[in-house]
Motif scaffolding. Structure first.
Motif, PDB file in Angstrom:
ATOM      1  N   LEU A 153       0.831  -1.201   0.000  1.00 30.92           N
ATOM      2  CA  LEU A 153       0.000   0.000   0.000  1.00 30.92           C
ATOM      3  C   LEU A 153       0.864   1.250   0.000  1.00 30.92           C
ATOM      4  O   LEU A 153       0.561   2.226  -0.705  1.00 30.92           O
ATOM      5  CB  LEU A 153      -0.920  -0.006   1.218  1.00 30.92           C
ATOM      6  N   GLN A 154       1.972   1.248   0.750  1.00 28.90           N
ATOM      7  CA  GLN A 154       2.875   2.403   0.755  1.00 28.90           C
ATOM      8  C   GLN A 154       3.463   2.629  -0.630  1.00 28.90           C
ATOM      9  O   GLN A 154       3.579   3.768  -1.104  1.00 28.90           O
ATOM     10  CB  GLN A 154       4.012   2.207   1.782  1.00 28.90           C
ATOM     11  N   PHE A 155       3.840   1.547  -1.297  1.00 26.11           N
ATOM     12  CA  PHE A 155       4.395   1.644  -2.645  1.00 26.11           C
ATOM     13  C   PHE A 155       3.364   2.194  -3.627  1.00 26.11           C
ATOM     14  O   PHE A 155       3.661   3.089  -4.430  1.00 26.11           O
ATOM     15  CB  PHE A 155       4.878   0.274  -3.125  1.00 26.11           C
ATOM     16  N   GLU A 156       2.152   1.645  -3.550  1.00 29.04           N
ATOM     17  CA  GLU A 156       1.098   2.090  -4.469  1.00 29.04           C
ATOM     18  C   GLU A 156       0.789   3.570  -4.251  1.00 29.04           C
ATOM     19  O   GLU A 156       0.600   4.330  -5.202  1.00 29.04           O
ATOM     20  CB  GLU A 156      -0.174   1.258  -4.249  1.00 29.04           C
ATOM     21  N   ARG A 157       0.745   3.986  -2.997  1.00 33.02           N
ATOM     22  CA  ARG A 157       0.474   5.391  -2.677  1.00 33.02           C
ATOM     23  C   ARG A 157       1.528   6.308  -3.288  1.00 33.02           C
ATOM     24  O   ARG A 157       1.208   7.309  -3.959  1.00 33.02           O
ATOM     25  CB  ARG A 157       0.478   5.598  -1.166  1.00 33.02           C
ATOM     26  N   LEU A 158       2.782   5.971  -3.047  1.00 37.44           N
ATOM     27  CA  LEU A 158       3.866   6.836  -3.488  1.00 37.44           C
ATOM     28  C   LEU A 158       3.954   6.872  -5.006  1.00 37.44           C
ATOM     29  O   LEU A 158       4.116   7.940  -5.604  1.00 37.44           O
ATOM     30  CB  LEU A 158       5.196   6.373  -2.888  1.00 37.44           C
ATOM     31  N   ASN A 159       3.835   5.717  -5.630  1.00 34.65           N
ATOM     32  CA  ASN A 159       3.940   5.666  -7.085  1.00 34.65           C
ATOM     33  C   ASN A 159       2.846   6.493  -7.746  1.00 34.65           C
ATOM     34  O   ASN A 159       3.096   7.264  -8.681  1.00 34.65           O
ATOM     35  CB  ASN A 159       3.853   4.217  -7.571  1.00 34.65           C
ATOM     36  N   THR A 160       1.622   6.367  -7.256  1.00 36.85           N
ATOM     37  CA  THR A 160       0.506   7.123  -7.819  1.00 36.85           C
ATOM     38  C   THR A 160       0.716   8.624  -7.630  1.00 36.85           C
ATOM     39  O   THR A 160       0.502   9.420  -8.549  1.00 36.85           O
ATOM     40  CB  THR A 160      -0.821   6.691  -7.174  1.00 36.85           C
ATOM     41  N   ALA A 161       1.158   9.010  -6.444  1.00 36.10           N
ATOM     42  CA  ALA A 161       1.377  10.429  -6.155  1.00 36.10           C
ATOM     43  C   ALA A 161       2.498  11.004  -7.012  1.00 36.10           C
ATOM     44  O   ALA A 161       2.414  12.157  -7.467  1.00 36.10           O
ATOM     45  CB  ALA A 161       1.698  10.620  -4.676  1.00 36.10           C
ATOM     46  N   VAL A 162       3.549  10.235  -7.243  1.00 43.39           N
ATOM     47  CA  VAL A 162       4.659  10.704  -8.081  1.00 43.39           C
ATOM     48  C   VAL A 162       4.176  10.960  -9.500  1.00 43.39           C
ATOM     49  O   VAL A 162       4.512  11.969 -10.126  1.00 43.39           O
ATOM     50  CB  VAL A 162       5.819   9.681  -8.073  1.00 43.39           C
ATOM     51  N   VAL A 163       3.356  10.039 -10.028  1.00 46.53           N
ATOM     52  CA  VAL A 163       2.818  10.223 -11.378  1.00 46.53           C
ATOM     53  C   VAL A 163       1.970  11.488 -11.448  1.00 46.53           C
ATOM     54  O   VAL A 163       2.132  12.318 -12.348  1.00 46.53           O
ATOM     55  CB  VAL A 163       1.980   9.002 -11.807  1.00 46.53           C
ATOM     56  N   VAL A 164       1.059  11.640 -10.499  1.00 46.59           N
ATOM     57  CA  VAL A 164       0.197  12.830 -10.486  1.00 46.59           C
ATOM     58  C   VAL A 164       1.049  14.097 -10.389  1.00 46.59           C
ATOM     59  O   VAL A 164       0.791  15.090 -11.084  1.00 46.59           O
ATOM     60  CB  VAL A 164      -0.809  12.757  -9.323  1.00 46.59           C
ATOM     61  N   TYR A 165       2.059  14.066  -9.546  1.00 48.43           N
ATOM     62  CA  TYR A 165       2.934  15.225  -9.372  1.00 48.43           C
ATOM     63  C   TYR A 165       3.576  15.637 -10.694  1.00 48.43           C
ATOM     64  O   TYR A 165       3.535  16.803 -11.099  1.00 48.43           O
ATOM     65  CB  TYR A 165       4.010  14.899  -8.335  1.00 48.43           C
ATOM     66  N   PHE A 166       4.161  14.668 -11.403  1.00 48.67           N
ATOM     67  CA  PHE A 166       4.850  15.001 -12.644  1.00 48.67           C
ATOM     68  C   PHE A 166       3.882  15.403 -13.757  1.00 48.67           C
ATOM     69  O   PHE A 166       4.203  16.263 -14.584  1.00 48.67           O
ATOM     70  CB  PHE A 166       5.744  13.848 -13.090  1.00 48.67           C
ATOM     71  N   VAL A 167       2.704  14.792 -13.786  1.00 47.58           N
ATOM     72  CA  VAL A 167       1.713  15.186 -14.789  1.00 47.58           C
ATOM     73  C   VAL A 167       1.280  16.627 -14.550  1.00 47.58           C
ATOM     74  O   VAL A 167       1.219  17.434 -15.488  1.00 47.58           O
ATOM     75  CB  VAL A 167       0.501  14.235 -14.764  1.00 47.58           C
ATOM     76  N   MET A 168       0.983  16.961 -13.299  1.00 47.08           N
ATOM     77  CA  MET A 168       0.559  18.330 -12.991  1.00 47.08           C
ATOM     78  C   MET A 168       1.664  19.339 -13.275  1.00 47.08           C
ATOM     79  O   MET A 168       1.420  20.421 -13.807  1.00 47.08           O
ATOM     80  CB  MET A 168       0.122  18.423 -11.523  1.00 47.08           C
ATOM     81  N   LYS A 169       2.897  18.987 -12.919  1.00 48.86           N
ATOM     82  CA  LYS A 169       4.020  19.883 -13.157  1.00 48.86           C
ATOM     83  C   LYS A 169       4.302  20.066 -14.655  1.00 48.86           C
ATOM     84  O   LYS A 169       4.850  21.088 -15.074  1.00 48.86           O
ATOM     85  CB  LYS A 169       5.274  19.363 -12.454  1.00 48.86           C
ATOM     86  N   SER A 170       3.931  19.070 -15.454  1.00 44.15           N
ATOM     87  CA  SER A 170       4.219  19.109 -16.887  1.00 44.15           C
ATOM     88  C   SER A 170       3.120  19.788 -17.689  1.00 44.15           C
ATOM     89  O   SER A 170       3.320  20.128 -18.858  1.00 44.15           O
ATOM     90  CB  SER A 170       4.398  17.679 -17.421  1.00 44.15           C
ATOM     91  N   MET A 171       1.956  19.968 -17.078  1.00 41.09           N
ATOM     92  CA  MET A 171       0.781  20.402 -17.830  1.00 41.09           C
ATOM     93  C   MET A 171       1.019  21.688 -18.619  1.00 41.09           C
ATOM     94  O   MET A 171       0.634  21.798 -19.781  1.00 41.09           O
ATOM     95  CB  MET A 171      -0.397  20.578 -16.870  1.00 41.09           C
ATOM     96  N   ILE A 172       1.657  22.660 -18.000  1.00 41.89           N
ATOM     97  CA  ILE A 172       1.949  23.916 -18.689  1.00 41.89           C
ATOM     98  C   ILE A 172       3.459  24.135 -18.694  1.00 41.89           C
ATOM     99  O   ILE A 172       4.065  24.409 -17.650  1.00 41.89           O
ATOM    100  CB  ILE A 172       1.266  25.128 -18.012  1.00 41.89           C
ATOM    101  N   ARG A 173       4.065  23.996 -19.864  1.00 41.50           N
ATOM    102  CA  ARG A 173       5.500  24.233 -19.982  1.00 41.50           C
ATOM    103  C   ARG A 173       5.802  25.729 -19.848  1.00 41.50           C
ATOM    104  O   ARG A 173       5.040  26.578 -20.312  1.00 41.50           O
ATOM    105  CB  ARG A 173       5.997  23.735 -21.348  1.00 41.50           C
ATOM    106  N   LYS A 174       6.949  26.052 -19.233  1.00 41.95           N
ATOM    107  CA  LYS A 174       7.306  27.461 -19.055  1.00 41.95           C
ATOM    108  C   LYS A 174       7.537  28.174 -20.384  1.00 41.95           C
ATOM    109  O   LYS A 174       7.410  29.407 -20.457  1.00 41.95           O
ATOM    110  CB  LYS A 174       8.543  27.570 -18.166  1.00 41.95           C
ATOM    111  N   ASP A 175       7.846  27.404 -21.426  1.00 42.84           N
ATOM    112  CA  ASP A 175       8.069  27.992 -22.748  1.00 42.84           C
ATOM    113  C   ASP A 175       6.857  28.773 -23.245  1.00 42.84           C
ATOM    114  O   ASP A 175       6.980  29.640 -24.114  1.00 42.84           O
ATOM    115  CB  ASP A 175       8.352  26.907 -23.803  1.00 42.84           C
ATOM    116  N   VAL A 176       5.654  28.417 -22.743  1.00 40.06           N
ATOM    117  CA  VAL A 176       4.450  29.062 -23.277  1.00 40.06           C
ATOM    118  C   VAL A 176       4.499  30.570 -23.074  1.00 40.06           C
ATOM    119  O   VAL A 176       3.986  31.327 -23.905  1.00 40.06           O
ATOM    120  CB  VAL A 176       3.155  28.491 -22.639  1.00 40.06           C
TER     121      VAL A 176
END
Length: 298
Positions: free
Chosen positions: A219-242
């Motif tokens: 459960l700890q692994f599943e929690r962390l892995n899911t949160a890491v994915v969400v974190y990177f997706v959210m951080k990637s959504m708007i590139r600073k280049d825009v």
């Protein structure tokens, strides 16, 4: 766990979703008018979803600058959606590789792959039609995705996919209804939202099914892995280049976007349904909470 979801029989769910797909699916090459002109007075996305909406810089911008910025932001969102669709297709194909191909579960997974393939082409075409750069995630994140995609397994695979899809869904539900937004963005958003409703249902039930009875360590692994994915997706959504590509001072724009309370509140409110689900199946807790807070989902 603080809550639970109703998990029906895997085959029963898949049969219903296959029937839904047969009744209502879309071909973006036909449904979207790719030859229609791009109006000069329409935003690329709902302005309230712009990372600069509500800032001092936004108030200083002309209407033309706001429209241009939101076109670049829409292209950035679409490009990240495309990137994750490709990861999702890889995961689904690996997951069903050794399963019974006569099962409705596998057949719906293959149907979803076909949907996601069309969505990927649709996202690519939308950015091209708006005459925007091909953004995508930061190159380092793109490379990590290639490696990380090979480790999609079990509940974390479906939870990660479902979370990424719901993040895009929460934005596009506003885009598709907003008459201030470019017709191409609205139609693309509508197609994606309607078809993703089936995919999200499929993924949610798989998460509930696969996380049931998980050990503390897993459960700890599943929690962390899911949160890491969400974190990177959210951080990637708007590139600073825009910001530079839209003709703004990139340093000032990035700084104001980072501190934009309106955007943070919008994300938190719109993402509440996703977070309630993840919490309900036990996927929020420990270090994962810090990651969700850093991308304003908690």
């Amino acid at each position: 766990m603080t809550a639970s979801i109703v998990v029906s029989d895997r085959e029963e769910t898949a049969q219903r979703l296959l029937a839904s797909s047969a009744r209502k699916s879309y071909d973006p090459m036909v449904e979207v008018d790719w030859e229609a002109p791009i109006p000069d007075d329409k935003f690329g996305l709902t302005p309230e979803w712009s990372t600069l909406y509500g800032t001092a810089l936004w108030d200083e911008m002309t209407e033309e600058q706001k429209i241009e910025l939101t076109k670049h932001e829409a292209a950035s969102v679409s490009s990240v959606g495309l990137w994750f669709e490709i990861l999702l297709m890889q995961m689904l194909l690996r997951d069903v590789y050794g399963r019974d191909k006569h099962s409705r579960h596998v057949q719906f997974a293959l149907t979803e792959v076909a949907d996601e393939c069309r969505h990927s082409v649709m996202f690519a075409r939308a950015g091209e039609r708006l005459n925007m750069p091909s953004y995508g995630p930061h190159p380092a994140i793109h490379k990590l995705g290639r490696i990380w995609g090979g480790f999609f397994r079990g509940a974390n695979a479906y939870a990660s996919v479902m979370a990424a899809e719901e993040i895009l869904d929460m934005m596009q539900r506003d885009f598709m209804k907003d008459e201030r937004v470019q017709p191409v963005t609205r139609t693309v958003s509508k197609i994606h939202v309607l078809e993703e409703a089936r995919h999200i249902r499929f993924a949610r039930e798989e998460v509930g099914r696969r996380i049931e009875g998980a050990s503390w360590a897993r459960l700890q692994f599943e929690r962390l892995n899911t949160a890491v994915v969400v974190y990177f997706v959210m951080k990637s959504m708007i590139r600073k280049d825009v910001y530079a590509n839209a003709g703004l001072d990139p340093e000032r724009a990035a700084a104001e976007a980072k501190n934009n309370q309106h955007y943070k509140d919008t994300v938190r409110t719109s993402g509440s349904k996703l977070m309630q689900f993840l919490d309900g199946v036990g996927l929020v807790g420990g270090p994962s909470k810090r990651l969700y807070k850093r991308v304003h989902l908690l």
